[in-house]
Design a protein around this motif. Structure first.
Motif, PDB file in Angstrom:
ATOM      1  N   GLU A 139     -76.496  -5.962   6.689  1.00 17.95           N
ATOM      2  CA  GLU A 139     -76.526  -7.282   7.307  1.00 17.95           C
ATOM      3  C   GLU A 139     -75.420  -8.168   6.735  1.00 17.95           C
ATOM      4  N   GLY A 140     -74.630  -8.737   7.619  1.00 17.11           N
ATOM      5  CA  GLY A 140     -73.577  -9.657   7.212  1.00 17.11           C
ATOM      6  C   GLY A 140     -72.295  -9.005   6.723  1.00 17.11           C
ATOM      7  N   CYS A 141     -72.188  -7.690   6.773  1.00 14.68           N
ATOM      8  CA  CYS A 141     -70.972  -7.038   6.269  1.00 14.68           C
ATOM      9  C   CYS A 141     -69.969  -6.806   7.400  1.00 14.68           C
ATOM     10  N   GLY A 142     -70.155  -5.774   8.183  1.00 18.51           N
ATOM     11  CA  GLY A 142     -69.263  -5.494   9.300  1.00 18.51           C
ATOM     12  C   GLY A 142     -67.951  -4.833   8.956  1.00 18.51           C
ATOM     13  N   HIS A 143     -67.785  -4.315   7.738  1.00 19.72           N
ATOM     14  CA  HIS A 143     -66.554  -3.618   7.396  1.00 19.72           C
ATOM     15  C   HIS A 143     -66.491  -2.264   8.090  1.00 19.72           C
ATOM     16  N   VAL A 144     -65.279  -1.874   8.440  1.00 18.55           N
ATOM     17  CA  VAL A 144     -65.017  -0.575   9.036  1.00 18.55           C
ATOM     18  C   VAL A 144     -64.897   0.442   7.907  1.00 18.55           C
ATOM     19  N   TYR A 145     -65.338   1.676   8.166  1.00 23.17           N
ATOM     20  CA  TYR A 145     -65.220   2.736   7.163  1.00 23.17           C
ATOM     21  C   TYR A 145     -64.981   4.077   7.850  1.00 23.17           C
ATOM     22  N   VAL A 146     -64.557   5.060   7.047  1.00 24.87           N
ATOM     23  CA  VAL A 146     -64.455   6.445   7.481  1.00 24.87           C
ATOM     24  C   VAL A 146     -65.531   7.209   6.736  1.00 24.87           C
ATOM     25  N   ASP A 147     -66.356   7.915   7.472  1.00 23.91           N
ATOM     26  CA  ASP A 147     -67.446   8.701   6.886  1.00 23.91           C
ATOM     27  C   ASP A 147     -66.889  10.026   6.384  1.00 23.91           C
ATOM     28  N   THR A 148     -66.846  10.181   5.073  1.00 19.79           N
ATOM     29  CA  THR A 148     -66.338  11.422   4.484  1.00 19.79           C
ATOM     30  C   THR A 148     -67.479  12.296   3.958  1.00 19.79           C
ATOM     31  N   ARG A 150     -70.535  15.059   3.938  1.00 24.51           N
ATOM     32  CA  ARG A 150     -70.589  16.403   4.518  1.00 24.51           C
ATOM     33  C   ARG A 150     -71.291  16.432   5.864  1.00 24.51           C
ATOM     34  N   ASN A 151     -72.367  15.661   5.989  1.00 26.28           N
ATOM     35  CA  ASN A 151     -73.171  15.741   7.208  1.00 26.28           C
ATOM     36  C   ASN A 151     -72.974  14.548   8.148  1.00 26.28           C
ATOM     37  N   ALA A 152     -71.932  13.785   7.950  1.00 26.58           N
ATOM     38  CA  ALA A 152     -71.603  12.647   8.817  1.00 26.58           C
ATOM     39  C   ALA A 152     -72.780  11.687   8.973  1.00 26.58           C
ATOM     40  N   SER A 153     -73.412  11.340   7.846  1.00 21.47           N
ATOM     41  CA  SER A 153     -74.605  10.491   7.898  1.00 21.47           C
ATOM     42  C   SER A 153     -74.392   9.101   7.296  1.00 21.47           C
ATOM     43  N   ARG A 154     -73.195   8.782   6.954  1.00 19.53           N
ATOM     44  CA  ARG A 154     -72.912   7.499   6.305  1.00 19.53           C
ATOM     45  C   ARG A 154     -73.181   6.336   7.254  1.00 19.53           C
ATOM     46  N   ARG A 155     -73.769   5.249   6.704  1.00 23.43           N
ATOM     47  CA  ARG A 155     -74.070   4.059   7.506  1.00 23.43           C
ATOM     48  C   ARG A 155     -73.498   2.788   6.890  1.00 23.43           C
ATOM     49  N   TYR A 156     -73.016   2.899   5.657  1.00 22.71           N
ATOM     50  CA  TYR A 156     -72.543   1.718   4.936  1.00 22.71           C
ATOM     51  C   TYR A 156     -71.122   1.926   4.440  1.00 22.71           C
ATOM     52  N   CYS A 157     -70.406   0.811   4.279  1.00 20.90           N
ATOM     53  CA  CYS A 157     -69.010   0.892   3.848  1.00 20.90           C
ATOM     54  C   CYS A 157     -68.880   1.192   2.354  1.00 20.90           C
ATOM     55  N   SER A 158     -69.933   0.903   1.595  1.00 26.25           N
ATOM     56  CA  SER A 158     -69.860   1.091   0.147  1.00 26.25           C
ATOM     57  C   SER A 158     -71.261   1.297  -0.420  1.00 26.25           C
ATOM     58  N   ASN A 159     -71.307   1.738  -1.666  1.00 22.11           N
ATOM     59  CA  ASN A 159     -72.596   1.868  -2.351  1.00 22.11           C
ATOM     60  C   ASN A 159     -73.242   0.502  -2.546  1.00 22.11           C
ATOM     61  N   THR A 160     -72.435  -0.524  -2.709  1.00 28.90           N
ATOM     62  CA  THR A 160     -72.966  -1.875  -2.879  1.00 28.90           C
ATOM     63  C   THR A 160     -73.765  -2.296  -1.647  1.00 28.90           C
ATOM     64  N   CYS A 161     -73.202  -2.096  -0.463  1.00 27.80           N
ATOM     65  CA  CYS A 161     -73.909  -2.453   0.765  1.00 27.80           C
ATOM     66  C   CYS A 161     -75.148  -1.582   0.964  1.00 27.80           C
ATOM     67  N   ALA A 162     -75.050  -0.309   0.647  1.00 23.46           N
ATOM     68  CA  ALA A 162     -76.202   0.579   0.786  1.00 23.46           C
ATOM     69  C   ALA A 162     -77.329   0.134  -0.139  1.00 23.46           C
ATOM     70  N   SER A 163     -76.995  -0.178  -1.388  1.00 28.35           N
ATOM     71  CA  SER A 163     -78.011  -0.626  -2.353  1.00 28.35           C
ATOM     72  C   SER A 163     -78.618  -1.954  -1.946  1.00 28.35           C
ATOM     73  N   ARG A 164     -77.780  -2.881  -1.516  1.00 30.48           N
ATOM     74  CA  ARG A 164     -78.272  -4.191  -1.097  1.00 30.48           C
ATOM     75  C   ARG A 164     -79.245  -4.052   0.076  1.00 30.48           C
ATOM     76  N   SER A 165     -78.918  -3.186   1.020  1.00 31.40           N
ATOM     77  CA  SER A 165     -79.785  -2.965   2.181  1.00 31.40           C
ATOM     78  C   SER A 165     -81.092  -2.295   1.779  1.00 31.40           C
ATOM     79  N   THR A 166     -81.019  -1.349   0.866  1.00 30.97           N
ATOM     80  CA  THR A 166     -82.222  -0.662   0.392  1.00 30.97           C
ATOM     81  C   THR A 166     -83.156  -1.638  -0.313  1.00 30.97           C
ATOM     82  N   VAL A 167     -82.606  -2.476  -1.165  1.00 30.30           N
ATOM     83  CA  VAL A 167     -83.414  -3.473  -1.880  1.00 30.30           C
ATOM     84  C   VAL A 167     -84.015  -4.473  -0.896  1.00 30.30           C
ATOM     85  N   ALA A 168     -83.240  -4.919   0.069  1.00 25.82           N
ATOM     86  CA  ALA A 168     -83.748  -5.870   1.066  1.00 25.82           C
ATOM     87  C   ALA A 168     -84.884  -5.252   1.873  1.00 25.82           C
TER      88      ALA A 168
END
Length: 176
Positions: A139-148, A150-168
């Motif tokens: 929420e509130g990020c919107g950065h573009v990323y390339v999913d590197t 193995r299984n093309a499952s990335r949803r966040y631009c960084s670990n920071t955004c992933a952690s923030r979303s998980t905590v929220a």
């Protein structure tokens, strides 16, 4: 996902361009100086208003490709970006390692930038699939990323955004 070093760096340049803070009045100049290693030595980085607008257009097109929801939409947007490119590849070993550059060495900064990001982005899409490009789900990020991943499952631009979303999400579950 494994992709070649120069190509992956060109994609990272494209991602940086798409994520540049375009609200800053001198964002183009700041971006070019921060990424000057991408340009042939001696390339003028000072741009006039028309050239700065062209860089903004390239930034928007990269973001448009990442935001597309289907392969036909990605291809149409990517082809729009590629139409602005002027590829004239040549081999070089200026950094001690043989690799290709996409734009001619005497091209202006806008041509070098547009061609490099268009070619790098197109290689990822063609070789690894259009789903490898995305926009951060935080929420509130919107950065573009390339999913590197193995299984093309990335949803966040960084670990920071992933952690923030998980905590929220955890806190939201605790409140209910």
């Amino acid at each position: 996902m494994d992709y070649d070093t120069y190509g992956s760096n060109a994609v990272e340049l494209a991602i940086d361009l798409a994520n540049a803070d375009r609200d800053a009045p001198d964002w183009v100049q700041v971006f070019l100086v921060a990424h000057q290693e991408w340009f042939t030595t001696g390339t003028a980085l000072e741009l006039g208003p028309t050239e700065a607008t062209a860089v903004g257009q390239t930034s928007s097109l990269v973001r448009d490709v990442a935001e597309a929801d289907s392969e036909p939409e990605v291809m149409a947007r990517l082809n729009g970006l590629l139409a602005l490119a002027s590829p004239k590849p040549y081999a070089t070993d200026h950094d001690g390692e043989l690799h290709l550059h996409y734009a001619r060495p005497d091209a202006g900064v806008v041509e070098q930038l547009t061609t490099t990001v268009a070619m790098g982005l197109s290689q990822v899409v063609v070789q690894h699939g259009w789903q490898r490009l995305g926009v951060c789900s935080a929420e509130g990020c919107g950065h573009v990323y390339v999913d590197t991943s193995r299984n093309a499952s990335r949803r966040y631009c960084s670990n920071t955004c992933a952690s923030r979303s998980t905590v929220a999400a955890y806190r939201a579950r605790q409140r209910t």
